[in-house]
Design a protein around this motif. Sequence first.
Motif, PDB file in Angstrom:
ATOM      1  N   TYR A 244      31.048  -3.751  77.749  1.00 48.86           N
ATOM      2  CA  TYR A 244      31.491  -4.636  78.811  1.00 48.86           C
ATOM      3  C   TYR A 244      33.008  -4.679  78.902  1.00 48.86           C
ATOM      4  O   TYR A 244      33.712  -4.553  77.892  1.00 48.86           O
ATOM      5  N   GLY A 245      33.489  -4.895  80.117  1.00 45.60           N
ATOM      6  CA  GLY A 245      34.901  -5.116  80.308  1.00 45.60           C
ATOM      7  C   GLY A 245      35.307  -6.479  79.772  1.00 45.60           C
ATOM      8  O   GLY A 245      34.505  -7.423  79.771  1.00 45.60           O
ATOM      9  N   GLU A 246      36.555  -6.582  79.343  1.00 44.99           N
ATOM     10  CA  GLU A 246      37.018  -7.828  78.720  1.00 44.99           C
ATOM     11  C   GLU A 246      36.919  -9.022  79.661  1.00 44.99           C
ATOM     12  O   GLU A 246      36.642 -10.135  79.230  1.00 44.99           O
ATOM     13  N   SER A 247      37.138  -8.797  80.952  1.00 46.05           N
ATOM     14  CA  SER A 247      37.198  -9.915  81.893  1.00 46.05           C
ATOM     15  C   SER A 247      35.826 -10.508  82.189  1.00 46.05           C
ATOM     16  O   SER A 247      35.748 -11.623  82.725  1.00 46.05           O
ATOM     17  N   VAL A 248      34.749  -9.814  81.829  1.00 47.64           N
ATOM     18  CA  VAL A 248      33.423 -10.306  82.192  1.00 47.64           C
ATOM     19  C   VAL A 248      32.505 -10.524  81.000  1.00 47.64           C
ATOM     20  O   VAL A 248      31.402 -11.063  81.154  1.00 47.64           O
ATOM     21  N   GLU A 249      32.932 -10.110  79.824  1.00 42.22           N
ATOM     22  CA  GLU A 249      32.053 -10.200  78.665  1.00 42.22           C
ATOM     23  C   GLU A 249      31.634 -11.654  78.430  1.00 42.22           C
ATOM     24  O   GLU A 249      32.450 -12.564  78.432  1.00 42.22           O
ATOM     25  N   GLY A 250      30.328 -11.818  78.236  1.00 41.31           N
ATOM     26  CA  GLY A 250      29.782 -13.142  78.020  1.00 41.31           C
ATOM     27  C   GLY A 250      29.134 -13.740  79.251  1.00 41.31           C
ATOM     28  O   GLY A 250      28.264 -14.585  79.142  1.00 41.31           O
ATOM     29  N   ARG A 251      29.542 -13.298  80.444  1.00 43.52           N
ATOM     30  CA  ARG A 251      28.963 -13.823  81.683  1.00 43.52           C
ATOM     31  C   ARG A 251      28.094 -12.797  82.405  1.00 43.52           C
ATOM     32  O   ARG A 251      27.249 -13.162  83.214  1.00 43.52           O
ATOM     33  N   PHE A 252      28.328 -11.510  82.121  1.00 37.67           N
ATOM     34  CA  PHE A 252      27.612 -10.438  82.803  1.00 37.67           C
ATOM     35  C   PHE A 252      26.689  -9.751  81.802  1.00 37.67           C
ATOM     36  O   PHE A 252      27.067  -9.550  80.652  1.00 37.67           O
ATOM     37  N   THR A 253      25.519  -9.361  82.276  1.00 34.02           N
ATOM     38  CA  THR A 253      24.564  -8.630  81.448  1.00 34.02           C
ATOM     39  C   THR A 253      24.042  -7.435  82.222  1.00 34.02           C
ATOM     40  O   THR A 253      23.534  -7.597  83.332  1.00 34.02           O
ATOM     41  N   ILE A 254      24.172  -6.270  81.631  1.00 30.20           N
ATOM     42  CA  ILE A 254      23.672  -5.050  82.261  1.00 30.20           C
ATOM     43  C   ILE A 254      22.340  -4.659  81.637  1.00 30.20           C
ATOM     44  O   ILE A 254      22.135  -4.835  80.437  1.00 30.20           O
ATOM     45  N   SER A 255      21.444  -4.155  82.457  1.00 30.99           N
ATOM     46  CA  SER A 255      20.159  -3.680  81.947  1.00 30.99           C
ATOM     47  C   SER A 255      19.650  -2.585  82.870  1.00 30.99           C
ATOM     48  O   SER A 255      20.165  -2.416  83.983  1.00 30.99           O
ATOM     49  N   ARG A 256      18.658  -1.856  82.423  1.00 29.51           N
ATOM     50  CA  ARG A 256      18.109  -0.781  83.235  1.00 29.51           C
ATOM     51  C   ARG A 256      16.615  -0.673  83.009  1.00 29.51           C
ATOM     52  O   ARG A 256      16.106  -1.008  81.931  1.00 29.51           O
ATOM     53  N   ASP A 257      15.930  -0.185  84.032  1.00 30.46           N
ATOM     54  CA  ASP A 257      14.499   0.086  83.962  1.00 30.46           C
ATOM     55  C   ASP A 257      14.322   1.553  84.342  1.00 30.46           C
ATOM     56  O   ASP A 257      14.386   1.899  85.526  1.00 30.46           O
ATOM     57  N   ASN A 258      14.131   2.403  83.365  1.00 29.07           N
ATOM     58  CA  ASN A 258      14.048   3.836  83.642  1.00 29.07           C
ATOM     59  C   ASN A 258      12.787   4.202  84.418  1.00 29.07           C
ATOM     60  O   ASN A 258      12.789   5.178  85.172  1.00 29.07           O
ATOM     61  N   ALA A 259      11.745   3.452  84.241  1.00 27.68           N
ATOM     62  CA  ALA A 259      10.509   3.738  84.973  1.00 27.68           C
ATOM     63  C   ALA A 259      10.708   3.529  86.474  1.00 27.68           C
ATOM     64  O   ALA A 259      10.194   4.298  87.294  1.00 27.68           O
ATOM     65  N   ASP A 260      11.476   2.502  86.821  1.00 29.06           N
ATOM     66  CA  ASP A 260      11.739   2.202  88.231  1.00 29.06           C
ATOM     67  C   ASP A 260      13.057   2.795  88.717  1.00 29.06           C
ATOM     68  O   ASP A 260      13.427   2.587  89.874  1.00 29.06           O
ATOM     69  N   LYS A 261      13.771   3.486  87.832  1.00 28.19           N
ATOM     70  CA  LYS A 261      15.064   4.088  88.178  1.00 28.19           C
ATOM     71  C   LYS A 261      16.020   3.045  88.760  1.00 28.19           C
ATOM     72  O   LYS A 261      16.675   3.268  89.782  1.00 28.19           O
ATOM     73  N   THR A 262      16.076   1.905  88.100  1.00 26.60           N
ATOM     74  CA  THR A 262      16.884   0.806  88.615  1.00 26.60           C
ATOM     75  C   THR A 262      17.809   0.260  87.540  1.00 26.60           C
ATOM     76  O   THR A 262      17.412   0.080  86.390  1.00 26.60           O
ATOM     77  N   LEU A 263      19.030  -0.007  87.951  1.00 26.38           N
ATOM     78  CA  LEU A 263      20.041  -0.631  87.115  1.00 26.38           C
ATOM     79  C   LEU A 263      20.262  -2.041  87.627  1.00 26.38           C
ATOM     80  O   LEU A 263      20.232  -2.282  88.834  1.00 26.38           O
TER      81      LEU A 263
END
Length: 123
Positions: free
Chosen positions: A60-79
């Motif tokens: 994560y970038g320093e300015s957003v760490e703690g408030r933003f969460t990234i995840s992915r679903d490879n079966a649905d090809k979605t981020l």
Amino acid sequence: EVQLVESGGGWVPPGGPLRLSCVASGYTFRDYEIGWFRQSPGKEREFIAAISWSGGMTEYGESVEGRFTISRDNADKTLYLHINALKPDDTAVYYCADCSICRPTNASEYDYWGQGTQVTVSS
């Protein structure tokens, strides 16, 4: 043809949550690292977050760490990008991008980009 299509942006009041999505097509999604960047007028494109092909590693970038969460679903090809406690400074166009081999924070090393989705945070 490789395509990345972002969605989920819009107007949000300060403090609110938001979830952005990025749907990929035209390539083997699970083989790529993928990330989120944002850009507001007059500023450089800023790294937000990146996730490895398996989803096991995130950065994560320093300015957003703690408030933003990234995840992915490879079966649905979605981020996804889950955002909490939005601030007016989060107003920007948010882009997803992917790369086969790259330094996650370096935008110039990404291979494909979506068109972006506008997020506006104001009361």
